[in-house]
Design a protein around this motif. Structure first.
Motif, mmCIF file in Angstrom:
data_model
loop_
_atom_site.group_PDB
_atom_site.id
_atom_site.type_symbol
_atom_site.label_atom_id
_atom_site.label_comp_id
_atom_site.label_asym_id
_atom_site.label_seq_id
_atom_site.Cartn_x
_atom_site.Cartn_y
_atom_site.Cartn_z
ATOM 1 N N HIS A 116 3.187 8.236 1.282
ATOM 2 C CA HIS A 116 2.927 9.329 0.326
ATOM 3 C C HIS A 116 4.154 10.229 0.192
ATOM 4 N N HIS A 147 -4.642 5.977 -5.891
ATOM 5 C CA HIS A 147 -6.097 6.117 -5.742
ATOM 6 C C HIS A 147 -6.790 6.049 -7.093
ATOM 7 N N HIS A 200 0.867 -1.187 0.000
ATOM 8 C CA HIS A 200 0.000 0.000 0.000
ATOM 9 C C HIS A 200 0.903 1.235 0.000
ATOM 10 N N GLU A 231 -5.941 1.431 -5.017
ATOM 11 C CA GLU A 231 -6.762 1.699 -3.836
ATOM 12 C C GLU A 231 -8.013 2.410 -4.344
ATOM 13 N N ASP A 291 1.379 2.807 3.530
ATOM 14 C CA ASP A 291 0.515 3.855 2.947
ATOM 15 C C ASP A 291 1.368 5.103 2.672
ATOM 16 N N HIS A 341 1.757 5.174 -2.429
ATOM 17 C CA HIS A 341 1.274 6.117 -3.447
ATOM 18 C C HIS A 341 2.426 6.812 -4.150
HETATM 19 ZN ZN LIG Z 1 -3.507 4.859 0.593
#
Ligand SMILES: [Zn+2]
Ligand SMILES: [Zn+2]
Length: 357
Positions: free
Chosen positions: A201, A41, A9, A68, A199, A11
């Motif tokens: 970023h 996303h 997971h 996602e 997750d 981005h």
């Molecule tokens: Zn995410």
């Protein structure tokens, strides 16, 4: 067994991350990951999957593409679903979470509920929890999402910046409410596979004259990851490697770890019953009069064995053994002291003990 570690997971600039696909892959190589799955996303990018060679380190990482996808009917967007192993764009194919789960499953993919439970540290922090629990057929849950820890700790921008300099201070473990939710889902009698992710970023934040990238990719990939237990080394051929990763995730032969505390490689949770039945985490064990569960940790830790969410035994050791005649869902947690407090280190998938015929 072969311990293959990855992050499922994260981005990139294809959605709201700050790094390109290649920059993220380089960070993963430097952090020592074996594979990553991109999950921008509602976005699918062609032509990225395959082995990425990092010329600086001379090492490789396997890149796979996932997505996602959030619930299209909710504002702010909730119900974020990690959709893996579906090699096509899923954006807009299903409005409802149950439809999406069924679509992904129908196309041979796996689904994990992303950051299902979140808490805010500041009133302006936006939360994206899972809210539609009347669902079935999903593969598992993201038991530990590192960014949920960050959101909870982010009381204001100054603390956010401080946390970016002391990132280990922020990561503590899965929320107790998330562990309880997982146990509740497991009590329904279905397999629910737990994974842990960054997750990542790597977004820059600014406060007065200070600008800093909070939680850069490399840090994130050294933190919360998912370790797969494979019977063979990860294949070089991409389709075969993808199948190995898919099988380990689907069966729950994996555990969540905060790797920076200590390398969890060698952590095992096995079960045996009768003369020729031996299983590992993720597997089902059929009771033949008695079962023996064994935990081995490569480092001394506070080991906790739980059955159906209730603590059975806690010990500070590298080993734990338990004999039982009771069917149930057995799982293991390990905690270690790090940066001044006990922090979650390893969370295994369960061994499911079923009654014999
Ligand atoms: Zn995410
Ligand atoms: Zn999300």
């Amino acid at each position: 067994m072969y311990d293959v570690v990855g992050n499922l997971h994260l981005h990139t600039t294809a959605s709201d991350g700050s790094g390109t696909h290649d920059e993220v892959a380089s960070a993963a190589v430097r952090a020592g990951l074996d594979f990553i799955i991109y999950t921008d996303h509602n976005t699918w990018t062609n032509g990225v999957e395959g082995w990425y060679h990092d010329s600086e380190t001379g090492r490789d990482v396997l890149r796979l593409m996932g997505q996602e996808v959030n619930d299209q009917n909710l504002e702010p967007e909730r119900n974020h679903l990690l959709c893996h192993f579906v090699c096509s764009d899923l954006n807009g194919v299903a409005a409802e979470p149950q439809d999406l789960i069924e679509t992904v499953t129908g196309r041979g993919g796996l689904t994990f509920l992303a950051h299902p439970i979140e808490f805010k540290g500041h009133r302006d922090v936006e939360l994206y929890p899972w809210v539609s629990w009347d669902i079935s057929g999903f593969t598992g849950v993201e038991l530990w999402n590192a960014m949920t820890n960050v959101k909870y700790r982010l009381k204001n921008v100054a603390i956010g910046l401080l946390g970016s300099y002391l990132p280990n201070w922020v990561l503590s473990g899965p929320f107790p409410e998330m562990l309880a939710k997982w146990d509740e889902l497991l009590a329904n009698g279905e397999k629910v596979v737990a994974i842990g992710n960054s997750d990542a970023h790597a977004m820059p934040i600014t406060w007065k004259i200070f600008t800093r990238t909070i939680y850069p990719y490399e840090f994130c990939f050294r933190a919360v990851n998912t370790h797969l237990l494979l019977t063979e080394p990860l294949e070089r051929e991409v389709d075969r490697a993808r199948r190995q990763i898919y099988n380990a995730l689907k069966s729950g032969r994996c555990f969540v770890s905060y790797d920076m505390i200590a390398s969890p490689t060698g952590f095992i949770f096995t079960g045996a019953s009768g003369s020729n039945q031996e299983v590992m985490m993720g597997d089902t064990l059929t009771l033949q009069s008695e079962a023996v569960l064994r935990v081995h940790s490569p480092h001394k830790a506070k080991l906790r064995l739980l059955k159906d969410g209730k603590l059975l035994k806690e010990t500070r050791s590298t080993h734990l053994e338990w004999r039982t005649t009771e069917p149930g869902v057995y799982r293991v947690e390990a905690y270690r002291r790090y940066w001044g407090q006990q922090r979650g280190w390893v969370f295994t998938n369960p061994i499911y003990i079923k009654k014999g015929e």
